[in-house]
Design an enzyme around this catalytic site. Structure first.
Site, short mmCIF file in Angstrom:
data_model
loop_
_atom_site.label_atom_id
_atom_site.label_comp_id
_atom_site.label_asym_id
_atom_site.label_seq_id
_atom_site.Cartn_x
_atom_site.Cartn_y
_atom_site.Cartn_z
N SER A 1 0.62 -1.32 -0.17
CA SER A 1 0.11 0.06 -0.11
C SER A 1 0.79 1.27 -0.07
O SER A 1 0.16 2.36 -0.15
CB SER A 1 -0.85 -0.09 1.19
OG SER A 1 -2.16 -1.04 1.01
N LYS B 1 0.19 3.42 -2.93
CA LYS B 1 -0.98 4.33 -2.94
C LYS B 1 -0.68 5.57 -2.83
O LYS B 1 -1.53 6.46 -3.48
CB LYS B 1 -2.06 3.98 -1.96
CG LYS B 1 -2.63 2.48 -2.10
CD LYS B 1 -3.31 2.07 -0.87
CE LYS B 1 -3.91 0.53 -1.14
NZ LYS B 1 -4.84 0.11 0.05
N TYR C 1 -3.97 -2.37 -10.21
CA TYR C 1 -3.77 -2.31 -8.65
C TYR C 1 -2.81 -3.31 -8.21
O TYR C 1 -2.16 -3.08 -7.39
CB TYR C 1 -5.16 -2.37 -8.16
CG TYR C 1 -5.25 -2.56 -6.42
CD1 TYR C 1 -5.27 -1.12 -5.93
CD2 TYR C 1 -5.16 -3.66 -5.81
CE1 TYR C 1 -5.10 -1.23 -4.33
CE2 TYR C 1 -5.14 -3.82 -4.40
CZ TYR C 1 -5.22 -2.32 -3.79
OH TYR C 1 -5.13 -2.54 -2.32
N TYR D 1 -4.24 3.92 8.34
CA TYR D 1 -5.65 3.51 8.43
C TYR D 1 -5.91 3.78 9.98
O TYR D 1 -6.04 5.05 10.32
CB TYR D 1 -5.47 1.86 8.40
CG TYR D 1 -4.61 1.60 7.10
CD1 TYR D 1 -5.46 1.86 5.70
CD2 TYR D 1 -3.48 0.80 7.14
CE1 TYR D 1 -4.75 1.60 4.59
CE2 TYR D 1 -2.98 0.64 5.70
CZ TYR D 1 -3.54 1.08 4.55
OH TYR D 1 -3.12 0.68 3.34
N VAL E 1 1.47 -3.71 3.75
CA VAL E 1 1.52 -4.88 4.43
C VAL E 1 2.76 -5.85 4.16
O VAL E 1 2.80 -6.78 4.66
CB VAL E 1 0.11 -5.66 4.47
CG1 VAL E 1 -1.24 -5.22 4.92
CG2 VAL E 1 -0.22 -6.14 2.72
#
Ligand code: GLN
Length: 303
Positions: free
Chosen positions: A63, A66, A188, A239, A257
């Site tokens: 991530s 992103k 993605y 998060y 992760v």
């Protein structure tokens, strides 16, 4: 300041917790990484890099990608992506579906899986290949021409990606995807499965420390957009642990992760820490400990 010494001390501070937490295994290819690995790198705004531990060992960026998809979507397509994704913390896990129904298929923020799927869709429309666009950006900023997607990790994500497929189809049902679900998901997975080291990622994140300027001095983003991305990183980048991360580290940051966390010190540099074992929110236990130690010792914080 002796950067090398401070990095070394921060790496040592992480040692006692390296056995804590769990390596992500919902993507089976990620479970093969040694949980005792640890690396820490600092790139300063003048392009110098310092490192400790396994700072040159490539890992799955997941991530952290992103951050780059958002920057590139904003740089290429302007502000329009903000009509399709919000900028509020979710208080939910990164792969949660629950808010999407009551919020009409508009993800809360670009760093949740749902939000990143929308941003990837936008970047795919704008460039024709979102995965390659992110890869080429990381290659250019890190100066590492070998940086690439690990096809085994991308395939593993796709084979076990029922949640992401559910998110993408659900978003599509609200008319919030421009491309076919399959194409969006493969793009993605391609950027999540990029493999890069702490060194590569710290250098690649420097444009946010330089208020939007790239390594070659050209401008990717306006100063204002760079500031805004940093703001969303601070509030949403880790998060439902973003509050705890701000408390302990005090910097905008993005976790993945794969165990990496990339943080930005505006005007000064970018720090990337990596330790594969994760806490319950999906953030690296070792990386948070090292970043906490570094910013506490140096006073490097936005606060
Ligand atoms: N590729 C991962 C997923 O889709 C990214 C999650 C993460 O790093 N938090 O589940």
């Amino acid at each position: 300041m002796n950067y090398q010494l401070e990095l070394q001390r921060a790496a040592e501070a992480a040692l006692p917790v390296l056995g804590t937490g769990r390596v992500a295994d919902y993507i089976p290819a990620l479970a093969e990484v040694d949980p005792a690995s640890f690396g820490l790198a600092l790139a300063t705004v003048d392009g110098a890099v310092y490192g400790a531990g396994d700072w040159e060992q490539p890992f799955s960026v997941q991530s952290i990608s992103k951050l780059f998809t958002l920057a590139l979507a904003l740089a290429t397509g302007g502000e329009s992506v903000w009509h399709r994704v919000g900028r509020e913390p979710s208080g939910t896990p990164f792969n949660s579906l629950v808010q999407l129904e009551s919020e009409n298929g508009i993800p809360r923020n670009p760093f949740l899986n749902s939000g990143a799927i929308v941003v990837t869709d936008r970047l795919l429309t704008l460039t024709g290949d979102a995965g390659r666009t992110v890869r080429d950006f990381l290659r250019a900023e890190s100066g590492n021409p070998l940086l690439d997607t690990d096809p085994a990790v991308a395939a593993s994500e796709a084979a076990h990606g029922h949640r992401n497929a559910a998110l993408a189809h659900f978003i599509a049902s609200y008319g919030n995807l421009e491309n076919p679900v399959e194409d969006v998901l493969s793009n993605y997975y391609a950027h999540c499965a990029l493999t890069a080291s702490c060194r590569d990622l710290a250098l690649s994140g420097l444009f946010l420390a330089r208020h939007g300027l790239l390594a070659d001095g050209s401008r990717l983003l306006s100063r204002s957009d760079a500031k805004r991305i940093n703001a969303v990183l601070l509030t949403c980048g880790t998060y439902d642990a973003a509050g705890e991360f701000a408390y302990r580290v005090g910097l905008p940051g993005k976790s993945g992760v794969g165990g990496g966390i990339l943080t930005i010190v505006p005007g000064r540099g970018a720090l990337c820490a990596w330790g594969p074992a994760l806490d319950r929110a999906g953030n690296s236990v070792g990386a948070v400990a090292a970043l906490d130690a570094f910013t506490t010792a140096t006073g490097w914080s936005i606060f």
